[in-house]
Scaffold this active site. Sequence first.
Site, PDB file in Angstrom:
ATOM      1  CG  HIS A 439      -1.867   1.084   1.340  1.00 38.64           C
ATOM      2  ND1 HIS A 439      -3.180   0.916   0.950  1.00 38.64           N
ATOM      3  CD2 HIS A 439      -1.766   2.369   1.750  1.00 38.64           C
ATOM      4  CE1 HIS A 439      -3.839   2.046   1.123  1.00 38.64           C
ATOM      5  NE2 HIS A 439      -3.004   2.944   1.609  1.00 38.64           N
ATOM      6  NE  ARG A 478      -3.343   0.449   4.161  1.00 38.91           N
ATOM      7  CZ  ARG A 478      -3.926  -0.749   4.192  1.00 38.91           C
ATOM      8  NH1 ARG A 478      -4.939  -0.985   5.004  1.00 38.91           N
ATOM      9  NH2 ARG A 478      -3.481  -1.725   3.421  1.00 38.91           N
TER      10      ARG A 478
END
Length: 504
Positions: A439, A478
Amino acid sequence: MKKKVWLGALLSLFVAVFLIACGSKSTNTASSSTPASSSKEEAVSGASEKVYTDPSELKDGYDVVIIGSGGAGMAAALAAHDAGASVAILEKMPVIGGNTSKSSGGMNASETKFQKEQGIDDSNDLFYEETLKGGKGANNPDLLRYMVDHSSEAIDWLDSMGITLNNVTFSGGFSKARIHRPADGSAVGGYLVNGLYNNLMERKVPIFVNATVTEIIEKDGAAAGVKVTIDKKEKSIAAKSVVVTSGGFGANMATVTKYKPELKSYVTTNHEGATGDGIEMAQKLGADVVDMEQIQIHPTVYQEKAFLVSEAIRGEGAILVNAQGNRFYNEMETRDKVSAAINGLPEQYAYVVFDQQLREHSKSIDTYEQKGMVIKADSVEELAKALNVSEENLKKTIEAWNTSVEAKNDTAFGRTTGMDRNISKAPYYAIKVAPGIHHTMGGLKINTNTEVLNKEGQAIPGLYAAGEVTGGIHGKNRIGGNAVADIIVFGRQAGEQSAQFVKK
Ligand code: ADP
């Protein structure tokens, strides 16, 4: 708009089948769904392939043009449409869904009706604090606060459209069960994409695939439309506002290594369209970026297929063992730390180990089995043999883990969550994993209205962005389940705000 089964739908199905057959990491299944389902219950089920709008139906202008059809783009399209705007989605790939389709976990949300039903005592403040801690304090506080405070509402919004995420479990770095998944514990991505798609079909929102946006048109300092290549022709489409939801750049190794050269040899879990186009296009209008070097690697990726093994599997009770058959770290730590622990092993890989009890609880394992990722054995000894690890060690590891689960006290590594079931029911399973690029946390700078900001911190009129193309929400790491929260909360907000801008 008349719906037509465009040749592209058939082509995309063929491409998806071909890619699966080849075991390509860019597999992007043309998943099954029933277009234009009128019943909410049916919104995420069905059996036929998706249909997309014929290119001949592309108009010269819309109120809102949306670049990209992942979760953020589809949420934005629904919200903009429901706010009264005329909308079109332009998607460069032959199928919709982007990285969202590949999302294996769920959506984090706090103070939800589903948590309450299950007696989970959570709070928005705790969600905020734990995310900030996971992000090493580097998250944009305003964006994070907005995401957290609107997460429960977003779960209800999805539920009202027949997209029900009522199976709640743990994500690494969280002390509360907060990640919301489909009822059967299957991967959230396909379910979400099907559900959003069916709702778009009900509303007759046009979705154009094989439609690559190459430029955001600027007029007097404001976004005024896009240039798109569709059907091998370039067209200019006027728009009163443009929403950039084109995703991250995790499949663009040139950009990845520009910001993080040490990731050169990593596999990527991203779909091949994750090339960061939206960032570059918005930069040409003066957009600022943030945290571009914050690229997340996910600890549990099956390397041969670059396919991710969801963190929810650990959240449901799986452990990680090394090549000696021993546990080596708290499996429920944040992704950066678990990845570092695996990379710190001499062999730089590990096994996700679980049993039949967990297998029955997590439908996403069906997919892993179909992809040939799972090693199965009738006993712990047999599993050790199949993995070529010490039988004695693996037996002791599992026994010790089961004792920890019973005592709710992991004296070895201090794990406190994902300890609701032990590993005791045959058959036993393992999946070999190592970290992979997952990501891109950096991207376009936005405010809580999803307006894209320039270097002076001012909003560029008519330009909105949401989802992985944006930066700042996740800080330096994250938390699993926060990408889906991000795309739904901010995708929806981008739709509402861009539609309001049209009325100004
Ligand atoms: P998010 O999670 O933020 O919604 P996704 O990766 O799921 O992001 O979806 C982004 C979508 O945008 C992908 O389907 C991708 O193919 C699409 N996309 C990327 N660049 C372009 C472009 N230049 N034109 C049209 N679509 C694009």
